[in-house]
Write a protein that holds these residues in place. Structure first.
Motif, PDB file in Angstrom:
ATOM      1  N   VAL A 159       0.840  -1.204   0.000  1.00 20.38           N
ATOM      2  CA  VAL A 159       0.000   0.000   0.000  1.00 20.38           C
ATOM      3  C   VAL A 159       0.874   1.252   0.000  1.00 20.38           C
ATOM      4  CG1 VAL A 159      -1.786   1.269   1.241  1.00 20.38           C
ATOM      5  CG2 VAL A 159      -1.807  -1.234   1.233  1.00 20.38           C
ATOM      6  N   PHE A 160       1.832   1.288   0.920  1.00 22.44           N
ATOM      7  CA  PHE A 160       2.708   2.450   1.036  1.00 22.44           C
ATOM      8  C   PHE A 160       3.569   2.604  -0.216  1.00 22.44           C
ATOM      9  CE2 PHE A 160       6.474   4.548   3.230  1.00 22.44           C
ATOM     10  CZ  PHE A 160       5.865   5.795   3.266  1.00 22.44           C
ATOM     11  N   GLY A 162       2.944   1.497  -3.308  1.00 25.09           N
ATOM     12  CA  GLY A 162       2.132   1.945  -4.432  1.00 25.09           C
ATOM     13  C   GLY A 162       1.843   3.434  -4.365  1.00 25.09           C
ATOM     14  N   TRP A 163       1.590   3.942  -3.151  1.00 26.23           N
ATOM     15  CA  TRP A 163       1.330   5.380  -2.996  1.00 26.23           C
ATOM     16  C   TRP A 163       2.567   6.212  -3.316  1.00 26.23           C
ATOM     17  CZ3 TRP A 163       3.243   8.885   0.763  1.00 26.23           C
ATOM     18  CH2 TRP A 163       2.635  10.155   0.729  1.00 26.23           C
ATOM     19  N   LEU A 164       3.745   5.762  -2.811  1.00 18.61           N
ATOM     20  CA  LEU A 164       4.981   6.504  -3.079  1.00 18.61           C
ATOM     21  C   LEU A 164       5.287   6.563  -4.570  1.00 18.61           C
ATOM     22  CD1 LEU A 164       7.405   5.293  -0.234  1.00 18.61           C
ATOM     23  CD2 LEU A 164       6.441   7.571  -0.521  1.00 18.61           C
ATOM     24  N   ASP A 166       3.237   6.069  -7.164  1.00 16.98           N
ATOM     25  CA  ASP A 166       2.208   6.740  -7.974  1.00 16.98           C
ATOM     26  C   ASP A 166       2.121   8.235  -7.695  1.00 16.98           C
ATOM     27  OD1 ASP A 166       1.590   4.323  -9.090  1.00 16.98           O
ATOM     28  OD2 ASP A 166      -0.109   3.923  -7.752  1.00 16.98           O
ATOM     29  N   GLU A 167       2.305   8.631  -6.438  1.00 14.20           N
ATOM     30  CA  GLU A 167       2.021  10.013  -6.056  1.00 14.20           C
ATOM     31  C   GLU A 167       3.267  10.877  -5.862  1.00 14.20           C
ATOM     32  OE1 GLU A 167      -0.990  11.081  -6.161  1.00 14.20           O
ATOM     33  OE2 GLU A 167      -1.866   9.088  -6.484  1.00 14.20           O
ATOM     34  N   MET A 307      -2.552  -0.849  -5.052  1.00 15.37           N
ATOM     35  CA  MET A 307      -2.976  -0.286  -3.776  1.00 15.37           C
ATOM     36  C   MET A 307      -4.263  -0.940  -3.281  1.00 15.37           C
ATOM     37  SD  MET A 307      -3.476   3.720  -2.692  1.00 15.37           S
ATOM     38  CE  MET A 307      -1.776   4.067  -3.178  1.00 15.37           C
ATOM     39  N   GLU A 308      -5.186  -1.216  -4.194  1.00 17.06           N
ATOM     40  CA  GLU A 308      -6.439  -1.861  -3.796  1.00 17.06           C
ATOM     41  C   GLU A 308      -6.188  -3.241  -3.214  1.00 17.06           C
ATOM     42  OE1 GLU A 308      -8.174  -1.366  -7.741  1.00 17.06           O
ATOM     43  OE2 GLU A 308      -9.923  -0.465  -6.774  1.00 17.06           O
TER      44      GLU A 308
END
Length: 491
Positions: A159-160, A162-164, A166-167, A307-308
């Motif tokens: 999760v973390f 994927g966020w790093l 992508d964002e 992330m999902e």
């Protein structure tokens, strides 16, 4: 073969356990984050995936090569120095990885990370076990605090990560380790007690030249089998496996025929340690092997993103973390058999339930609940098993025992992941992209993971039935009934 003992009793064993948990968290989180970003890295550096896979392979090889030297390093330089130096090296490798300018530089810096990361877990475990012995007990509680990251970080990492990616930027996958690792060094320097090294013990150089590359070759071959479409039939899988097996067999022969071996395998004659490893290894193969399957099921069968899929599995890590804390405290008062065995059966039930309902249109509450049940069983199994294996080891043998546990779990994780990947790939080949057929391939593969967990329950049934001595009812250094014969009596 004695290693250095603490020069002074630690003032706060709980603080030591929390420091080791912080350091371990960065390592486990780093590994899981990088695994979800390989395709992004391939695009960033315009490099083929076969080259980018070395970002993982270089780290794994370096990590595996230094683990066998941990007992000698602790004796030669002192556990505190080795631990803080290993964290600092990991932080340096992380900073350089975040600044990498090419795929080749990133691979080199990841190897540097692995050299530090490989020593953190076995040395950290030794520090916690020594702190527990100096405090008169509470091994289970302290080990559960220290090992919290091993089960929680894999659930949070995707999760973390994927966020790093992508964002923000892929560079922050590595740079995020720098402040956390630096904090672990500062806290460790203040909290971990100094210990005197034992420079008189010689390094078993022939043993090191056999076991370190042998272990690394085995891990590399298993990793390649996991990544390759040909599985174990790929030359870059079976050749390293053959080489690694030959080197490890050579080390085994040396370990039983020479004085002062790199790793004293005669410790395995100690019943609690042997039974603990026999139950831990197949369980780790089944559980951590299945960790490869679960996100792939959500992504391939249900069409979820990275992330999902991570959010769908996060309750597994949370349930494992909570249960581990309860089980860790309980194993200090209750015989390990009555915690580990039900934990394994609960884990098998949760995994079997998930496999039974893992259809394309499965109800989300069933998937989440079954994974939570699996997590609760895992939390009741992992650290109580390690505590049962190491509780009665003599203080001088703690470095070797913790290294044996780490070698066993590392190898079991690699074997389990490779076997599950090969089994799944063989079944997915005939699925033709049909979600129902792919779901059936996953369900059939999960059966093997459940079987491994159930196999682990057999030796777990022979763990000690005697409760350990309570710390508040025994003098410092008192041992449980199962520990009346110290591990060191075998030498």
């Amino acid at each position: 073969m004695s290693a250095s003992l603490p020069a002074q009793p630690p003032r706060s064993p709980v603080a030591i356990a929390l420091v080791t948990a912080l350091a371990s968290f960065t390592i486990v989180m780093d590994t899981t984050i990088v695994n979800v970003a390989l395709h992004a890295l391939a695009g960033e550096f315009d490099a083929p995936l076969t080259t980018i896979q070395w970002v993982t392979s270089a780290y794994v090889l370096a990590l595996a090569s230094v683990i066998p030297a941990a007992p000698w390093a602790m004796g030669r330089f002192g556990a505190r120095r080795v631990y803080l130096g290993a964290i600092a090296l990991f932080v340096l490798g992380s900073a350089l990885s975040g600044l990498a300018w090419s795929a080749e530089s990133l691979i080199a810096f990841r190897a540097l990370q692995g050299l530090g990361g490989g020593l953190i877990t076995p040395v950290g475990m030794s520090l916690v076990l020594r702190a527990a012995a100096a405090a008169g007990g509470r091994q289970g509680m302290l080990m559960s605090l220290s090992g919290l990251s091993l089960l929680v970080a894999p659930a949070l990492g995707p999760v973390f990560g994927g966020w790093l990616v992508d964002e923000i930027s892929w560079r922050w996958m590595f740079l995020v380790n720098v402040p956390v690792g630096a904090l672990a060094v500062v806290l460790g320097a203040r909290i971990i007690p100094a210990d005197e090294p034992s420079p008189g013990r010689r390094l078993d150089v022939p043993g090191l030249l056999l076991l370190s590359p042998g272990f690394a070759a085995l891990i590399f071959g298993l990793t390649r089998a996991n990544e390759s479409a040909d599985g174990f039939a790929a030359p870059d899988s079976w050749l390293p496996l053959l080489l690694g097996a030959a080197l490890v067999l050579g080390f085994l022969r040396r370990a039983f025929t020479t004085s002062g071996p790199l790793l004293d395998l005669r410790l395995l004659r100690h019943r609690p340690l042997a039974l603990g490893l026999l139950s831990l290894v197949p369980f780790v193969m089944g559980y951590f092997g299945s960790m490869l399957l679960t996100p792939m099921y959500f992504q391939l069968v249900r069409g979820d993103g990275v992330m999902e899929s991570g959010l769908m599995t996060i309750q597994l890590g949370l349930a494992a973390g909570v249960t581990m804390q309860l089980a860790g405290r309980l194993v200090d008062r209750v015989a390990a058999r009555w915690i580990v065995l039900p934990g394994m059966l609960l884990a098998a039930t949760g995994m079997g339930w998930f496999a039974a309902v893992a259809q394309p249109g499965a109800a989300e509450w069933q998937l989440r609940t079954s994974l939570a049940v699996l997590g609760a069983g895992v939390g009741a199994t992992m650290m109580p098993s390690i505590t049962a294996a190491t509780r009665s080891v003599a203080p001088a043998d703690v470095p070797a025992a913790s290294t044996l546990v780490n070698i066993g779990t590392q190898l079991a994780t690699a074997v389990g992941s490779a076997v599950m990947a090969v089994l799944l790939a063989g079944r997915l080949d005939g699925a033709g992209g049909d979600p129902a057929a792919m779901a059936e391939a996953f369900r059939a593969t999960y059966v093997w993971a459940v079987a491994l967990i159930l196999a682990a329950a057999v030796p777990a049934a022979f763990l000690s039935r005697r409760a350990p001595a309570r710390p508040d009812a025994a003098p410092v250094g008192a041992r449980s009934e199962e520990a009346r014969q110290p591990a060191s009596h075998i030498r």
